[in-house]
Structure formats: C-alpha cells, structure tokens
Write a protein that holds these residues in place. Structure first.
Motif, PDB file in Angstrom:
ATOM      1  N   GLU A 157       0.817  -1.212   0.000  1.00 20.00           N
ATOM      2  CA  GLU A 157       0.000   0.000   0.000  1.00 20.00           C
ATOM      3  C   GLU A 157       0.851   1.263   0.000  1.00 20.00           C
ATOM      4  O   GLU A 157       0.481   2.271  -0.602  1.00 20.00           O
ATOM      5  N   GLU A 158       2.007   1.214   0.673  1.00 21.00           N
ATOM      6  CA  GLU A 158       2.851   2.405   0.735  1.00 21.00           C
ATOM      7  C   GLU A 158       3.660   2.617  -0.538  1.00 21.00           C
ATOM      8  O   GLU A 158       4.385   3.615  -0.662  1.00 21.00           O
ATOM      9  N   GLU A 163      -0.084   9.480  -0.944  1.00 16.86           N
ATOM     10  CA  GLU A 163       0.548  10.108   0.203  1.00 16.86           C
ATOM     11  C   GLU A 163       0.262   9.335   1.483  1.00 16.86           C
ATOM     12  O   GLU A 163       1.080   9.306   2.393  1.00 16.86           O
ATOM     13  N   SER A 164      -0.905   8.704   1.547  1.00 19.09           N
ATOM     14  CA  SER A 164      -1.281   7.923   2.708  1.00 19.09           C
ATOM     15  C   SER A 164      -2.195   6.790   2.285  1.00 19.09           C
ATOM     16  O   SER A 164      -2.977   6.932   1.341  1.00 19.09           O
ATOM     17  N   SER A 165      -2.103   5.659   2.981  1.00 11.48           N
ATOM     18  CA  SER A 165      -2.980   4.530   2.677  1.00 11.48           C
ATOM     19  C   SER A 165      -4.429   4.841   3.024  1.00 11.48           C
ATOM     20  O   SER A 165      -5.341   4.112   2.624  1.00 11.48           O
ATOM     21  N   ASP A 166      -4.647   5.929   3.763  1.00 13.96           N
ATOM     22  CA  ASP A 166      -6.020   6.346   4.097  1.00 13.96           C
ATOM     23  C   ASP A 166      -6.785   6.788   2.853  1.00 13.96           C
ATOM     24  O   ASP A 166      -8.020   6.886   2.887  1.00 13.96           O
ATOM     25  N   GLU A 167      -6.069   7.089   1.771  1.00  9.89           N
ATOM     26  CA  GLU A 167      -6.723   7.498   0.531  1.00  9.89           C
ATOM     27  C   GLU A 167      -7.353   6.318  -0.202  1.00  9.89           C
ATOM     28  O   GLU A 167      -8.137   6.513  -1.127  1.00  9.89           O
TER      29      GLU A 167
END
Length: 420
Positions: A157-158, A163-167
């Motif tokens: 995922e990274e 910019e973040s896996s929250d996306e």
C-alpha cells in the motif's frame, strides 16, 4: 517467581468457532482455486482466461514457468512452491522444456513451450516495486498488498503512489470499496478511463456524502452537458455518486476522487441509455465519441486508479475502442469473465454444485442400504448427537474443552453401544 514457572495457557476455541473457521478456510480455498478440485492438469483446456497458478522454484529457480493446481500437488509435492493466486491467459508449463528431465505425471505430452504465457517477477517469489518476497522474513508485520488488474503484480500500500494509505477507498470496517485497482505504471495505458462518468471510480464513504452534496448544488446550476436524466437511469445501480454530465466537454476537467484529470475532446452528442449498455460484441456507435487510437487522452501525472463495482459494464465496445484496447494489450478489460469478481462467482457456483453432489451421493448410499443397516447408522448418529448435547449441557462453559473431554464423550458412546 510464580510467573516464571507458570505455564502459558493454550489458545482455545469453541466447537462453533472451529467449525466456522474450517468452513471459511474451505470457501477461501475454493475462491482462490476457482473451484478446481486439483485432480486433472488444465493443459488440455489451453490458455485459460483465468486460473490459479503456482511457481516451483525447486524445478525452475529462474521463475520462468508456472504450473496448475493439480500439478503443484501431484508433480511438485514437497518442493519450494510460490502461490501466485490467479493469472490470465495462462497454460500449464509442468514438464515442458523449462523443467529439464522432470516430466508431468498427469499429462506428459506437452508442447516444448507455451509461447503465449506471460511471466513477471512474482514467479521468482518477488513482489511490488521493492521486489520483496511475501511473506517477508525481514518484516515483523506482514503489510497488506493490492493486485493490479492490468499487470497482475502485487504492490504494498505504501508503494502505490499515494501520500497515505487512508486514501484507499474503504468502508468504516476497513473493507475495500473498489472492485479493481490499476497501479501508477499501468494507469498511463488506461488514461482513456478518465473520459467515462465519475461512477466508475471507487471513493471512500465520506467522499460519497460530500460528492452527493456537491451533486445537489450542481443540479441547481445550468449544466454544460444538458440533462443528466439518461445517465441517472443507466447507472442508478452503482454505489458511487452519479455524475452530473455524461461526458466532459472539450478541454474541461473531470474530478475523480477529488483529483483533477485532464479529459480529451469529446463529441457533443449525448449517447442514450441503450448505447451505454454494451453487449459482448462490437458496436458501430461509440459511447465516447472520441478516436482513442488517433488521440488518446493524456494524464499530467500517473496515479493509481480504484474502480467501482461493475465498472467494466460501462466500457465502450465499439470497433474503434476495441481496436484501441487491443493495441494497448488490455482487450481483456472488455471480457466480463476476466474479472476476479466473475472468477469468484463461478467458483462459488462450482462449490455449491459440488456440495449438492456430495449430499446426493450420501443420500444414495443410505438409500441403497438394507433396513437394518440404515437404522443402525441413523441410530448411531442420533446417539452421538444426544451424547454431545448432554455433555455440553453439563459442561462448565467458562472452561476450555480438552482432548480428555472429547475422549470421554466417545468412551461414553462406546459403553452405551456395549450395553445395547
């Protein structure tokens, strides 16, 4: 000091939890293997649209060959096997020229090489742009990976360009809201997807709420694309927010997941709902109204793409768009059976048929027995159910069930049978 000599408590599970876990594992295995029982080599089926594939590093350490489920069990038992999940348009290599003196036990009469097979570094046990194995022996925690539906590589995922896996579109419980993922490298070849309505893009739940509010605001303003009623009717079953216009106008920008993507010039004609619902064959009418072969859209910056459920159903299948996909090597996107969702759907159907067949065999076996034998079996099943029920009623639920308890249940059954 008491803690030093205290034995570690063994993990315990209830019978219900154990049986549920076994059932879930069997279902997961069937979904991965596509319902393949692993008894016959799939070579005779040719280049299958999708099947479970394994790589044997013992026989082919260079990672330039793949074998089917049956061959991984019969011909490579005890070898160093890499599980690749599924691969498209692949034919079993087991026993061909890449295996030297090793021949296939199930179907030895294979061609020297399967020239249409495609291989990547996954066959060597390496994944992602970082080339790490999975599971990674140098990592304490195994990070989840996502498979690109184009190149079929697995990426951390990274390492997918966010910019973040929250996306990543997920629901509140962390379950994915997308059906397919396209990595940044492959997104360049799929830039034409930006010409389609926003409904093909998977978005997070809070983005859906915000997009719905924005949509209501836009509906109050004049639309450059005219009425959106036709699009609303066509894609009303989608889980994503509905687009306000069918297609972007020339040099306009389409917002997908809150990101601006440059769109190419499109025709002013708005296709009706019959044109959007494409059949399996080529159509003379282009949904997009754009010559993708002559002027495909370009992205300012390649980014990962997350596609919503049933997004492939909206893709244009006219002759020009089909030729474009063929030139780009992505014509499989127009094939509904190519998707993992369809693969798992067929696997579930095979599983249900197999379970029904097993029930039929058991029923036929019982019906073919004589009256005395049949009553003996039925009485034995009833005795076991009653004994287990009696045990559970008298057992302290706060304590774990041990192997001694299980042995005692069967000993009680044996004593009862001896008395009878």
């Amino acid at each position: 000091m008491a803690d030093v000599f205290e034995e570690e408590a063994e993990p315990t599970v209830s019978i219900h939890e154990y049986l549920k876990g076994v059932e879930e594992q069997e279902l997961e295995a069937d979904l991965v293997l596509g319902g393949d029982d692993g008894k016959e080599c799939t070579y005779t089926k040719g280049y299958m649209k999708r099947q479970a594939i394994f790589s044997c590093l013992t026989c082919t350490p260079e990672g330039n060959a793949g074998v089917c489920t049956a061959c991984s069990l019969s011909c490579h038992d005890g070898h160093e096997i890499v599980e690749l999940w599924t691969k498209r348009n692949f034919r079993c290599d087991c026993g061909n020229s890449k295996f030297g003196e090793v021949f296939c036990k199930l179907f030895p009469n294979k061609e020297v090489e399967n020239v249409d097979n495609a291989y990547n570094h996954n066959f060597k046990g390496s994944y992602c742009t970082c080339g790490r194995p999975y599971p990674d022996p140098e990592s304490e925690e195994q990070v989840e990976m996502i498979q690109c539906c184009i190149c079929e590589d697995w990426l951390h995922e990274e390492h997918i360009g966010l910019e973040s896996s929250d996306e990543i579109p997920r629901d509140e419980e962390g379950e994915p809201l997308y059906e397919d993922f396209i990595c940044p490298v492959c997104s360049e070849a799929c830039s034409f997807l930006t010409l389609y309505p926003q409904t093909i893009w998977a978005v997070k739940q809070h983005d859906v709420t915000n997009a719905t509010k924005d949509k209501n605001v836009l509906e109050d303003a004049p639309s450059a694309c005219g009425s959106s009623d036709k699009l609303e009717n066509v894609i009303s079953s989608s889980e994503s927010p509905k687009a306000n216009c069918l297609l972007p106008t020339a040099t306009s920008e389409v917002v997908s997941n809150g990101k601006d993507i440059l769109a190419a010039e499109t025709s002013e004609k708005e296709p009706d709902s019959n044109e959007l619902i494409q059949g399996s064959g080529p159509s003379t009418i282009c949904v997009l109204g754009v010559d993708l072969v002559g002027a495909p859209p370009a992205l300012e910056k390649t980014k990962p793409m997350f596609l919503s459920k049933n997004w492939r159903d909206v893709l244009c299948r006219c002759e020009k768009c089909a030729n474009f996909c063929t030139q780009k090597g992505i014509s499989f996107l127009l094939d509904k059976e190519d998707s993992i969702a369809e693969y798992e759907k067929m696997a579930k159907q095979k599983r249900d048929e197999k379970l029904q067949q097993q029930e039929g065999v058991e029923l036929n076996f019982l019906n073919n027995l004589g009256h005395v034998e049949k009553m003996e079996i039925l009485n034995g099943i009833t005795d076991m159910k009653n004994e287990i029920h009696t045990f559970l009623e008298s057992f302290d639920a706060s304590k774990p069930i041990t192997s001694a308890d299980v042995h005692q249940v069967f000993e009680n059954l044996a004593k009862k049978r001896r008395r009878m």
